[in-house]
Design a protein around this motif. Structure first.
Motif, PDB file in Angstrom:
ATOM      1  N   MET A  12      47.935  31.718  42.008  1.00  0.00           N
ATOM      2  CA  MET A  12      47.715  32.584  40.877  1.00  0.00           C
ATOM      3  C   MET A  12      46.841  31.862  39.860  1.00  0.00           C
ATOM      4  N   LEU A  13      45.885  32.607  39.288  1.00  0.00           N
ATOM      5  CA  LEU A  13      45.079  32.014  38.226  1.00  0.00           C
ATOM      6  C   LEU A  13      45.972  31.753  37.016  1.00  0.00           C
ATOM      7  N   THR A  14      45.604  30.750  36.248  1.00  0.00           N
ATOM      8  CA  THR A  14      46.457  30.356  35.137  1.00  0.00           C
ATOM      9  C   THR A  14      45.610  29.982  33.930  1.00  0.00           C
ATOM     10  N   VAL A  15      46.271  29.499  32.922  1.00  0.00           N
ATOM     11  CA  VAL A  15      45.622  29.112  31.674  1.00  0.00           C
ATOM     12  C   VAL A  15      44.503  28.110  31.953  1.00  0.00           C
ATOM     13  N   GLY A  16      43.332  28.372  31.387  1.00  0.00           N
ATOM     14  CA  GLY A  16      42.173  27.506  31.574  1.00  0.00           C
ATOM     15  C   GLY A  16      41.229  27.980  32.659  1.00  0.00           C
ATOM     16  N   ASP A  17      41.715  28.849  33.557  1.00  0.00           N
ATOM     17  CA  ASP A  17      40.847  29.402  34.599  1.00  0.00           C
ATOM     18  C   ASP A  17      39.954  30.486  34.004  1.00  0.00           C
ATOM     19  N   LYS A  18      38.849  30.716  34.666  1.00  0.00           N
ATOM     20  CA  LYS A  18      37.914  31.764  34.235  1.00  0.00           C
ATOM     21  C   LYS A  18      38.288  33.081  34.911  1.00  0.00           C
ATOM     22  N   LEU A  19      38.175  34.160  34.154  1.00  0.00           N
ATOM     23  CA  LEU A  19      38.371  35.484  34.739  1.00  0.00           C
ATOM     24  C   LEU A  19      37.375  35.641  35.886  1.00  0.00           C
ATOM     25  N   PRO A  20      37.834  36.031  37.082  1.00  0.00           N
ATOM     26  CA  PRO A  20      36.904  36.140  38.207  1.00  0.00           C
ATOM     27  C   PRO A  20      35.942  37.312  38.037  1.00  0.00           C
ATOM     28  N   ASN A  21      34.818  37.227  38.715  1.00  0.00           N
ATOM     29  CA  ASN A  21      33.881  38.348  38.748  1.00  0.00           C
ATOM     30  C   ASN A  21      34.539  39.506  39.473  1.00  0.00           C
ATOM     31  N   PHE A  22      34.328  40.721  38.950  1.00  0.00           N
ATOM     32  CA  PHE A  22      34.861  41.905  39.598  1.00  0.00           C
ATOM     33  C   PHE A  22      34.020  43.114  39.214  1.00  0.00           C
ATOM     34  N   SER A  23      34.131  44.133  40.021  1.00  0.00           N
ATOM     35  CA  SER A  23      33.505  45.430  39.749  1.00  0.00           C
ATOM     36  C   SER A  23      34.410  46.479  40.369  1.00  0.00           C
ATOM     37  N   VAL A  24      35.038  47.297  39.515  1.00  0.00           N
ATOM     38  CA  VAL A  24      35.984  48.305  40.000  1.00  0.00           C
ATOM     39  C   VAL A  24      35.735  49.632  39.307  1.00  0.00           C
ATOM     40  N   LYS A  25      36.121  50.695  39.978  1.00  0.00           N
ATOM     41  CA  LYS A  25      36.113  52.019  39.360  1.00  0.00           C
ATOM     42  C   LYS A  25      37.290  52.080  38.398  1.00  0.00           C
ATOM     43  N   ALA A  26      37.116  52.858  37.332  1.00  0.00           N
ATOM     44  CA  ALA A  26      38.188  53.009  36.352  1.00  0.00           C
ATOM     45  C   ALA A  26      38.259  54.451  35.885  1.00  0.00           C
ATOM     46  N   THR A  27      39.458  54.894  35.627  1.00  0.00           N
ATOM     47  CA  THR A  27      39.682  56.194  35.010  1.00  0.00           C
ATOM     48  C   THR A  27      39.689  55.973  33.512  1.00  0.00           C
TER      49      THR A  27
END
Length: 184
Positions: free
Chosen positions: A1-16
């Motif tokens: 699991m990502l934790t404190v200090g990690d970078k938010l990963p790249n993503f591309s998702v549909k959203a409502t």
């Protein structure tokens, strides 16, 4: 699991994002709200029991997050169409002021490390991400217990002081940093 200090990963998702015809869906990426604080929270499944209580509470607190230059993003492994149907048929979710991310392929939940190993759904995870895309806070509950949204607001307030904040600190109270400065 990502934790404190990690970078938010790249993503591309549909959203409502709306129930308005022709404006229901959009694509959200890690850069959509670049330069803002991000409150990313995940829930296991749409059309369940605990999840709408949490989602509705994030909706009620959305102004508090906006006042702190933070964008709330909800996330589950359901599709954008399931999110839309749930919003359409659940009174507490009709007017949600934040996007509901659809991680149908489990790419973001896997990258974050929050996919439940047996159920294949997102755990009840909450991430506070700073304007540079760095994770500053993570909390994760098992499927059966909802989170405390007021605590997420309090934690964001503490991070935004950029000072040392003691246990149970509330916005407007003295920080340890200010106490040390007075003592020095």
């Amino acid at each position: 699991m990502l934790t404190v200090g990690d970078k938010l990963p790249n993503f591309s998702v549909k959203a409502t994002v709306s129930l308005e015809k022709g404006k229901e869906f959009t694509t959200i990426t890690q850069d959509t709200y670049k330069g803002k604080w991000i409150i990313l929270f995940a829930w296991p499944k749409d059309f369940t029991f605990i999840c709408p209580t949490e989602i509705a509470e994030f909706g009620k607190k959305n102004k508090d997050f906006n006042d702190r230059d933070a964008q709330v993003l909800g996330l589950s492994t359901d599709s954008e169409f399931v999110h839309h149907a749930w919003r359409t048929h659940h009174a507490d979710l009709k007017n949600l002021p934040f996007p509901m991310l659809a991680d149908l392929k489990h790419e973001l939940t896997n990258a974050l490390g929050i996919l439940h190993k047996e159920e294949g759904v997102a755990l009840r995870a909450t991430f506070i991400i700073d304007p540079q895309g760095i994770i500053r806070h993570v909390s994760v509950n098992d499927l059966s217990v909802g989170r405390n949204v007021a605590e997420v607001v309090r934690t964001l307030d503490a991070f935004q002081t950029d000072e040392l904040c003691p246990c149970n600190w509330q916005k407007g109270e003295e920080t340890l940093t200010s106490k040390l400065a007075k003592a020095g």
